[in-house]
Design a protein around this motif. Structure first.
Motif, mmCIF file in Angstrom:
data_model
loop_
_atom_site.group_PDB
_atom_site.id
_atom_site.type_symbol
_atom_site.label_atom_id
_atom_site.label_comp_id
_atom_site.label_asym_id
_atom_site.label_seq_id
_atom_site.Cartn_x
_atom_site.Cartn_y
_atom_site.Cartn_z
ATOM 1 N N ASN A 2 4.209 13.167 -14.962
ATOM 2 C CA ASN A 2 4.683 13.537 -13.630
ATOM 3 C C ASN A 2 3.806 12.918 -12.536
ATOM 4 O O ASN A 2 2.765 12.308 -12.799
ATOM 5 N N GLY A 3 4.242 13.081 -11.301
ATOM 6 C CA GLY A 3 3.547 12.465 -10.166
ATOM 7 C C GLY A 3 2.115 12.942 -9.983
ATOM 8 O O GLY A 3 1.225 12.155 -9.660
ATOM 9 N N LEU A 4 1.881 14.239 -10.195
ATOM 10 C CA LEU A 4 0.519 14.767 -10.052
ATOM 11 C C LEU A 4 -0.411 14.113 -11.067
ATOM 12 O O LEU A 4 -1.528 13.720 -10.727
ATOM 13 N N ARG A 5 0.045 13.976 -12.294
ATOM 14 C CA ARG A 5 -0.809 13.377 -13.328
ATOM 15 C C ARG A 5 -1.046 11.894 -13.060
ATOM 16 O O ARG A 5 -2.140 11.391 -13.301
ATOM 17 N N ARG A 6 -0.037 11.211 -12.539
ATOM 18 C CA ARG A 6 -0.241 9.803 -12.156
ATOM 19 C C ARG A 6 -1.286 9.689 -11.048
ATOM 20 O O ARG A 6 -2.171 8.835 -11.087
ATOM 21 N N LEU A 7 -1.185 10.571 -10.063
ATOM 22 C CA LEU A 7 -2.150 10.586 -8.958
ATOM 23 C C LEU A 7 -3.546 10.940 -9.470
ATOM 24 O O LEU A 7 -4.542 10.346 -9.035
ATOM 25 N N LEU A 8 -3.611 11.865 -10.412
ATOM 26 C CA LEU A 8 -4.891 12.262 -10.989
ATOM 27 C C LEU A 8 -5.537 11.094 -11.740
ATOM 28 O O LEU A 8 -6.736 10.836 -11.587
ATOM 29 N N ILE A 9 -4.763 10.355 -12.506
ATOM 30 C CA ILE A 9 -5.297 9.194 -13.231
ATOM 31 C C ILE A 9 -5.706 8.100 -12.246
ATOM 32 O O ILE A 9 -6.757 7.464 -12.410
ATOM 33 N N LEU A 10 -4.913 7.876 -11.207
ATOM 34 C CA LEU A 10 -5.286 6.900 -10.178
ATOM 35 C C LEU A 10 -6.603 7.303 -9.522
ATOM 36 O O LEU A 10 -7.516 6.483 -9.371
ATOM 37 N N GLY A 11 -6.711 8.572 -9.129
ATOM 38 C CA GLY A 11 -7.948 9.056 -8.523
ATOM 39 C C GLY A 11 -9.132 8.923 -9.464
ATOM 40 O O GLY A 11 -10.228 8.525 -9.055
ATOM 41 N N ALA A 56 -3.154 17.976 -20.172
ATOM 42 C CA ALA A 56 -1.958 18.488 -19.512
ATOM 43 C C ALA A 56 -0.705 17.773 -20.018
ATOM 44 O O ALA A 56 0.318 18.414 -20.272
ATOM 45 N N ALA A 57 -0.790 16.461 -20.201
ATOM 46 C CA ALA A 57 0.363 15.705 -20.697
ATOM 47 C C ALA A 57 0.718 16.120 -22.123
ATOM 48 O O ALA A 57 1.895 16.211 -22.483
ATOM 49 N N ALA A 58 -0.288 16.401 -22.934
ATOM 50 C CA ALA A 58 -0.041 16.823 -24.313
ATOM 51 C C ALA A 58 0.618 18.196 -24.365
ATOM 52 O O ALA A 58 1.348 18.502 -25.309
ATOM 53 N N ARG A 59 0.379 19.011 -23.360
ATOM 54 C CA ARG A 59 0.961 20.358 -23.325
ATOM 55 C C ARG A 59 2.427 20.342 -22.885
ATOM 56 O O ARG A 59 3.133 21.310 -23.084
ATOM 57 N N GLY A 60 2.865 19.274 -22.264
ATOM 58 C CA GLY A 60 4.261 19.193 -21.853
ATOM 59 C C GLY A 60 4.395 18.915 -20.370
ATOM 60 O O GLY A 60 3.411 18.703 -19.669
ATOM 61 N N PRO A 61 5.636 18.932 -19.888
ATOM 62 C CA PRO A 61 5.888 18.509 -18.507
ATOM 63 C C PRO A 61 5.521 19.530 -17.428
ATOM 64 O O PRO A 61 5.401 19.173 -16.266
ATOM 65 N N LEU A 63 3.403 22.189 -15.087
ATOM 66 C CA LEU A 63 2.049 22.233 -14.539
ATOM 67 C C LEU A 63 1.213 23.252 -15.310
ATOM 68 O O LEU A 63 1.718 24.261 -15.779
ATOM 69 N N SER A 64 -0.065 22.957 -15.439
ATOM 70 C CA SER A 64 -0.926 23.820 -16.224
ATOM 71 C C SER A 64 -2.294 23.949 -15.563
ATOM 72 O O SER A 64 -2.589 23.288 -14.566
ATOM 73 N N PHE A 65 -3.134 24.789 -16.155
ATOM 74 C CA PHE A 65 -4.512 24.910 -15.691
ATOM 75 C C PHE A 65 -5.241 23.573 -15.820
ATOM 76 O O PHE A 65 -6.146 23.283 -15.037
ATOM 77 N N ALA A 66 -4.863 22.771 -16.801
ATOM 78 C CA ALA A 66 -5.496 21.461 -16.960
ATOM 79 C C ALA A 66 -5.196 20.567 -15.754
ATOM 80 O O ALA A 66 -6.075 19.840 -15.285
ATOM 81 N N ASP A 67 -3.968 20.617 -15.244
ATOM 82 C CA ASP A 67 -3.626 19.855 -14.037
ATOM 83 C C ASP A 67 -4.473 20.320 -12.853
ATOM 84 O O ASP A 67 -5.055 19.502 -12.132
ATOM 85 N N ALA A 68 -4.527 21.632 -12.659
ATOM 86 C CA ALA A 68 -5.279 22.180 -11.525
ATOM 87 C C ALA A 68 -6.768 21.887 -11.668
ATOM 88 O O ALA A 68 -7.418 21.429 -10.718
ATOM 89 N N GLY A 69 -7.323 22.136 -12.847
ATOM 90 C CA GLY A 69 -8.747 21.895 -13.069
ATOM 91 C C GLY A 69 -9.116 20.433 -12.892
ATOM 92 O O GLY A 69 -10.115 20.108 -12.237
#
Length: 125
Positions: A2-11, A56-61, A63-69
């Protein structure tokens, strides 16, 4: 992804690159120990954010605590490392208490990431 994870990897890629640059600057331009500390925290924050996005990606699409953390870790590392590097290289104070706020965000981000261990749902292993 998802977009948040893409932004997180870019960051994570950006703060990791800045961390390597800060380490090089510390070795060749300015031996200020704050620059070395900034480099360590930027690179470790980048690795933590990358790992959080992978979890977060392994957990599925959803949002999770992994995304937030991971997001808070990346922002905290950027703020903490950026504040130390700016002060060491250019004598600039980003804003008062920037480094302590970034450090507190890092602590909080790692704690939130730890909550992902207790999250229900997502893919089963």
């Amino acid at each position: 992804m998802n977009g948040l994870r893409r932004l997180l990897i870019l960051g994570a890629g950006l703060i990791g690159a800045v961390g390597v640059a800060a380490a090089a600057a510390g070795a060749h331009v300015n031996a200020d120990p704050n620059l070395t500390t900034a480099a360590y925290f930027l690179m470790l924050g980048a690795a933590g954010a990358t790992g959080a996005a992978a979890l977060a990606a392994a957990r599925g699409p959803h949002l999770s605590f992994a995304d937030a953390g991971g997001s808070v870790i990346a922002l905290g590392a950027a703020l903490f490392g950026g504040a130390l590097a700016a002060r060491a290289l250019w004598g600039i104070i980003i804003f008062p208490m920037a480094a302590p706020i970034g450090g507190t965000m890092l602590i909080f981000g790692w704690l939130v990431l730890g909550l992902a261990a207790f999250e229900r749902g997502g893919r089963s292993a």
